[in-house]
Scaffold this motif. Structure first.
Motif, PDB file in Angstrom:
ATOM      1  N   LEU A 122       0.825  -1.199   0.000  1.00 48.28           N
ATOM      2  CA  LEU A 122       0.000   0.000   0.000  1.00 48.28           C
ATOM      3  C   LEU A 122       0.862   1.253   0.000  1.00 48.28           C
ATOM      4  O   LEU A 122       0.582   2.216  -0.721  1.00 48.28           O
ATOM      5  CB  LEU A 122      -0.935   0.001   1.209  1.00 48.28           C
ATOM      6  N   VAL A 123       1.932   1.241   0.791  1.00 47.72           N
ATOM      7  CA  VAL A 123       2.841   2.386   0.832  1.00 47.72           C
ATOM      8  C   VAL A 123       3.476   2.591  -0.534  1.00 47.72           C
ATOM      9  O   VAL A 123       3.547   3.715  -1.049  1.00 47.72           O
ATOM     10  CB  VAL A 123       3.917   2.186   1.915  1.00 47.72           C
ATOM     11  N   ASP A 124       3.938   1.499  -1.165  1.00 49.69           N
ATOM     12  CA  ASP A 124       4.551   1.622  -2.488  1.00 49.69           C
ATOM     13  C   ASP A 124       3.554   2.124  -3.522  1.00 49.69           C
ATOM     14  O   ASP A 124       3.916   2.888  -4.425  1.00 49.69           O
ATOM     15  CB  ASP A 124       5.112   0.268  -2.934  1.00 49.69           C
ATOM     16  N   PHE A 125       2.299   1.686  -3.399  1.00 49.35           N
ATOM     17  CA  PHE A 125       1.283   2.119  -4.364  1.00 49.35           C
ATOM     18  C   PHE A 125       1.190   3.640  -4.403  1.00 49.35           C
ATOM     19  O   PHE A 125       1.043   4.239  -5.474  1.00 49.35           O
ATOM     20  CB  PHE A 125      -0.076   1.517  -3.990  1.00 49.35           C
ATOM     21  N   PHE A 126       1.285   4.285  -3.241  1.00 52.05           N
ATOM     22  CA  PHE A 126       1.123   5.741  -3.184  1.00 52.05           C
ATOM     23  C   PHE A 126       2.432   6.524  -3.213  1.00 52.05           C
ATOM     24  O   PHE A 126       2.413   7.715  -3.538  1.00 52.05           O
ATOM     25  CB  PHE A 126       0.333   6.125  -1.922  1.00 52.05           C
ATOM     26  N   THR A 127       3.549   5.902  -2.882  1.00 50.30           N
ATOM     27  CA  THR A 127       4.787   6.698  -2.732  1.00 50.30           C
ATOM     28  C   THR A 127       5.931   6.279  -3.647  1.00 50.30           C
ATOM     29  O   THR A 127       6.908   7.027  -3.762  1.00 50.30           O
ATOM     30  CB  THR A 127       5.293   6.621  -1.274  1.00 50.30           C
ATOM     31  N   ASN A 128       5.835   5.116  -4.292  1.00 51.51           N
ATOM     32  CA  ASN A 128       6.933   4.651  -5.141  1.00 51.51           C
ATOM     33  C   ASN A 128       6.769   5.244  -6.540  1.00 51.51           C
ATOM     34  O   ASN A 128       5.845   4.884  -7.270  1.00 51.51           O
ATOM     35  CB  ASN A 128       6.933   3.119  -5.217  1.00 51.51           C
ATOM     36  N   PRO A 129       7.658   6.156  -6.944  1.00 48.75           N
ATOM     37  CA  PRO A 129       7.489   6.817  -8.250  1.00 48.75           C
ATOM     38  C   PRO A 129       7.591   5.856  -9.428  1.00 48.75           C
ATOM     39  O   PRO A 129       6.930   6.063 -10.447  1.00 48.75           O
ATOM     40  CB  PRO A 129       8.617   7.857  -8.269  1.00 48.75           C
ATOM     41  N   MET A 130       8.402   4.797  -9.296  1.00 50.79           N
ATOM     42  CA  MET A 130       8.519   3.839 -10.390  1.00 50.79           C
ATOM     43  C   MET A 130       7.201   3.089 -10.583  1.00 50.79           C
ATOM     44  O   MET A 130       6.723   2.940 -11.711  1.00 50.79           O
ATOM     45  CB  MET A 130       9.639   2.840 -10.121  1.00 50.79           C
ATOM     46  N   TYR A 131       6.608   2.643  -9.476  1.00 47.57           N
ATOM     47  CA  TYR A 131       5.332   1.932  -9.596  1.00 47.57           C
ATOM     48  C   TYR A 131       4.267   2.865 -10.143  1.00 47.57           C
ATOM     49  O   TYR A 131       3.468   2.482 -11.002  1.00 47.57           O
ATOM     50  CB  TYR A 131       4.896   1.391  -8.234  1.00 47.57           C
ATOM     51  N   ARG A 136      -0.749   2.312 -15.239  1.00 46.34           N
ATOM     52  CA  ARG A 136      -1.635   3.169 -16.018  1.00 46.34           C
ATOM     53  C   ARG A 136      -3.035   3.219 -15.416  1.00 46.34           C
ATOM     54  O   ARG A 136      -3.786   4.173 -15.643  1.00 46.34           O
ATOM     55  CB  ARG A 136      -1.701   2.671 -17.471  1.00 46.34           C
ATOM     56  N   SER A 137      -3.389   2.199 -14.630  1.00 50.95           N
ATOM     57  CA  SER A 137      -4.711   2.158 -14.002  1.00 50.95           C
ATOM     58  C   SER A 137      -4.674   2.691 -12.570  1.00 50.95           C
ATOM     59  O   SER A 137      -5.568   2.408 -11.776  1.00 50.95           O
ATOM     60  CB  SER A 137      -5.228   0.718 -13.991  1.00 50.95           C
ATOM     61  N   TRP A 138      -3.645   3.493 -12.244  1.00 49.60           N
ATOM     62  CA  TRP A 138      -3.439   3.928 -10.858  1.00 49.60           C
ATOM     63  C   TRP A 138      -4.661   4.658 -10.299  1.00 49.60           C
ATOM     64  O   TRP A 138      -5.143   4.321  -9.214  1.00 49.60           O
ATOM     65  CB  TRP A 138      -2.218   4.835 -10.779  1.00 49.60           C
ATOM     66  N   GLU A 139      -5.160   5.644 -10.997  1.00 45.40           N
ATOM     67  CA  GLU A 139      -6.271   6.454 -10.481  1.00 45.40           C
ATOM     68  C   GLU A 139      -7.512   5.617 -10.206  1.00 45.40           C
ATOM     69  O   GLU A 139      -8.159   5.758  -9.167  1.00 45.40           O
ATOM     70  CB  GLU A 139      -6.614   7.595 -11.447  1.00 45.40           C
ATOM     71  N   GLN A 140      -7.864   4.725 -11.120  1.00 38.84           N
ATOM     72  CA  GLN A 140      -9.092   3.958 -10.949  1.00 38.84           C
ATOM     73  C   GLN A 140      -8.964   2.889  -9.868  1.00 38.84           C
ATOM     74  O   GLN A 140      -9.976   2.425  -9.317  1.00 38.84           O
ATOM     75  CB  GLN A 140      -9.500   3.315 -12.273  1.00 38.84           C
ATOM     76  N   ARG A 143      -8.842   4.048  -5.072  1.00 41.53           N
ATOM     77  CA  ARG A 143      -9.943   3.952  -4.106  1.00 41.53           C
ATOM     78  C   ARG A 143     -10.153   2.516  -3.663  1.00 41.53           C
ATOM     79  O   ARG A 143     -10.401   2.245  -2.478  1.00 41.53           O
ATOM     80  CB  ARG A 143     -11.238   4.490  -4.739  1.00 41.53           C
ATOM     81  N   THR A 144     -10.018   1.571  -4.604  1.00 45.04           N
ATOM     82  CA  THR A 144     -10.258   0.165  -4.285  1.00 45.04           C
ATOM     83  C   THR A 144      -9.233  -0.374  -3.294  1.00 45.04           C
ATOM     84  O   THR A 144      -9.603  -1.037  -2.309  1.00 45.04           O
ATOM     85  CB  THR A 144     -10.236  -0.688  -5.563  1.00 45.04           C
ATOM     86  N   VAL A 145      -7.949  -0.109  -3.523  1.00 43.55           N
ATOM     87  CA  VAL A 145      -6.927  -0.676  -2.635  1.00 43.55           C
ATOM     88  C   VAL A 145      -7.037  -0.085  -1.229  1.00 43.55           C
ATOM     89  O   VAL A 145      -6.810  -0.776  -0.228  1.00 43.55           O
ATOM     90  CB  VAL A 145      -5.511  -0.476  -3.215  1.00 43.55           C
ATOM     91  N   VAL A 146      -7.401   1.199  -1.133  1.00 42.00           N
ATOM     92  CA  VAL A 146      -7.570   1.804   0.190  1.00 42.00           C
ATOM     93  C   VAL A 146      -8.802   1.241   0.880  1.00 42.00           C
ATOM     94  O   VAL A 146      -8.777   0.943   2.082  1.00 42.00           O
ATOM     95  CB  VAL A 146      -7.669   3.338   0.073  1.00 42.00           C
ATOM     96  N   ARG A 192      -8.482  -5.215 -11.849  1.00 45.23           N
ATOM     97  CA  ARG A 192      -7.862  -5.149 -13.183  1.00 45.23           C
ATOM     98  C   ARG A 192      -6.731  -4.126 -13.136  1.00 45.23           C
ATOM     99  O   ARG A 192      -6.924  -2.988 -12.679  1.00 45.23           O
ATOM    100  CB  ARG A 192      -8.894  -4.756 -14.228  1.00 45.23           C
ATOM    101  N   LYS A 193      -5.564  -4.532 -13.587  1.00 46.84           N
ATOM    102  CA  LYS A 193      -4.406  -3.636 -13.602  1.00 46.84           C
ATOM    103  C   LYS A 193      -3.889  -3.482 -15.024  1.00 46.84           C
ATOM    104  O   LYS A 193      -3.756  -4.459 -15.762  1.00 46.84           O
ATOM    105  CB  LYS A 193      -3.279  -4.187 -12.712  1.00 46.84           C
ATOM    106  N   GLU A 194      -3.582  -2.247 -15.370  1.00 48.80           N
ATOM    107  CA  GLU A 194      -2.945  -1.950 -16.647  1.00 48.80           C
ATOM    108  C   GLU A 194      -1.597  -1.310 -16.342  1.00 48.80           C
ATOM    109  O   GLU A 194      -1.529  -0.291 -15.646  1.00 48.80           O
ATOM    110  CB  GLU A 194      -3.816  -0.998 -17.467  1.00 48.80           C
ATOM    111  N   MET A 195      -0.528  -1.938 -16.840  1.00 46.93           N
ATOM    112  CA  MET A 195       0.809  -1.454 -16.535  1.00 46.93           C
ATOM    113  C   MET A 195       1.612  -1.257 -17.809  1.00 46.93           C
ATOM    114  O   MET A 195       1.344  -1.890 -18.847  1.00 46.93           O
ATOM    115  CB  MET A 195       1.531  -2.428 -15.604  1.00 46.93           C
ATOM    116  N   ILE A 196       2.593  -0.401 -17.721  1.00 49.22           N
ATOM    117  CA  ILE A 196       3.518  -0.177 -18.833  1.00 49.22           C
ATOM    118  C   ILE A 196       4.909  -0.576 -18.365  1.00 49.22           C
ATOM    119  O   ILE A 196       5.438  -0.024 -17.393  1.00 49.22           O
ATOM    120  CB  ILE A 196       3.526   1.299 -19.275  1.00 49.22           C
ATOM    121  N   TYR A 197       5.492  -1.558 -19.056  1.00 54.21           N
ATOM    122  CA  TYR A 197       6.851  -1.981 -18.709  1.00 54.21           C
ATOM    123  C   TYR A 197       7.786  -1.540 -19.829  1.00 54.21           C
ATOM    124  O   TYR A 197       7.455  -1.685 -21.010  1.00 54.21           O
ATOM    125  CB  TYR A 197       6.909  -3.495 -18.518  1.00 54.21           C
TER     126      TYR A 197
END
Length: 253
Positions: A122-131, A136-140, A143-146, A192-197
């Motif tokens: 949870l900490v990495d989700f909000f504070t890790n700049p690389m993650y 790409r689905s961070w905003e949506q 709310r769910t992860v919190v 559902r997660k959308e990521m860019i590697y």
């Protein structure tokens, strides 16, 4: 004598003597302290699952899940083998407070998990700049992860572990503080997660969180590739010798 200083047998008797035997038949509420319930559970040798159910029936907060003594055959080494078998797809295991306990190579490469340090999902989700840059689905999903973390914390509202994570994040992330104050709750499930590697482009996952019955203090998180963008094929290539070499020197991002 205060209940907490009684023996288990005395506490059980104390609870019986202070409740009218006809209350259940009359449909009247029964008020029992957590100390008395704990003593009853020990005298009756209830399992932890049965003990938690007893607290729920008494409308009290159930105790934090524990590992049953007779079910400790589930070892961390065995759990590591299980998530390694999920390769080439990311998988990791976290504790009650979302601290990463174990992860496989794909989770290290794609999600940025690192050995030798304590990482909190949870900490990495909000504070890790690389993650943040890769999700790409961070905003949506924020709310769910919190909401899922708050739901997990409700079973132990006074638990310092949950309080510590929330306090750290409220101080470090205004975005977390804003979402936390909404007080939404949601049971853990699938996201559902959308990521860019960098060397793969877009990746699409269905992330599933599942509690381990034999280790209720742990949850397994499996990232299942979806059909979009040939995610499975890309991850298989990333696990190949050529892909591993490319991952060692990714482009910025």
């Amino acid at each position: 004598m205060p209940v907490e200083f009684l023996t288990d047998e005395q506490a059980v008797s104390y609870g019986k003597c202070n409740e009218e035997p006809t209350r259940p038949e009359q449909g009247r509420n029964i008020s029992v302290s957590p100390q008395v319930l704990g003593s009853v559970a020990r005298v009756l040798r209830l399992t932890h699952t049965e003990r938690r159910h007893l607290y729920v029936l008494a409308e009290l907060h159930p105790p934090v899940p524990e590992t049953e003594p007779d079910r400790q055959g589930v070892t961390l080494a065995g759990l590591q083998r299980m998530i390694d078998a999920w390769m080439p797809y990311p998988a990791h295991i976290m504790d009650l407070y979302y601290n990463t306990v174990l992860f496989n190579d794909a989770a290290a490469t794609v999600l940025g998990m690192k050995p030798g340090i304590t990482q909190n999902c949870l900490v990495d989700f909000f504070t890790n700049p690389m993650y943040r840059a890769r999700a790409r689905s961070w905003e949506q999903n924020a709310r769910t992860v919190v909401a899922q973390f708050r739901a997990a914390s409700l079973s132990s509202p006074d638990d310092e572990g949950f309080q510590s994570v929330a306090a750290e994040l409220k101080a470090a992330s205004p975005e977390f503080a804003e979402v936390w104050e909404r007080r939404d709750i949601e049971e853990a499930g699938q996201i559902r997660k959308e990521m860019i590697y960098p060397v793969l482009g877009l990746l699409y996952f269905e992330s599933s969180v599942m509690r381990l019955p034999a280790r209720p203090d742990l949850s397994i998180v499996l990232h299942t590739p979806l059909e979009e963008a040939d995610t499975a094929g890309k991850l298989e290539w990333l696990a190949s010798p050529e892909g591993r070499r490319a991952a060692m020197y990714p482009v910025a991002g």
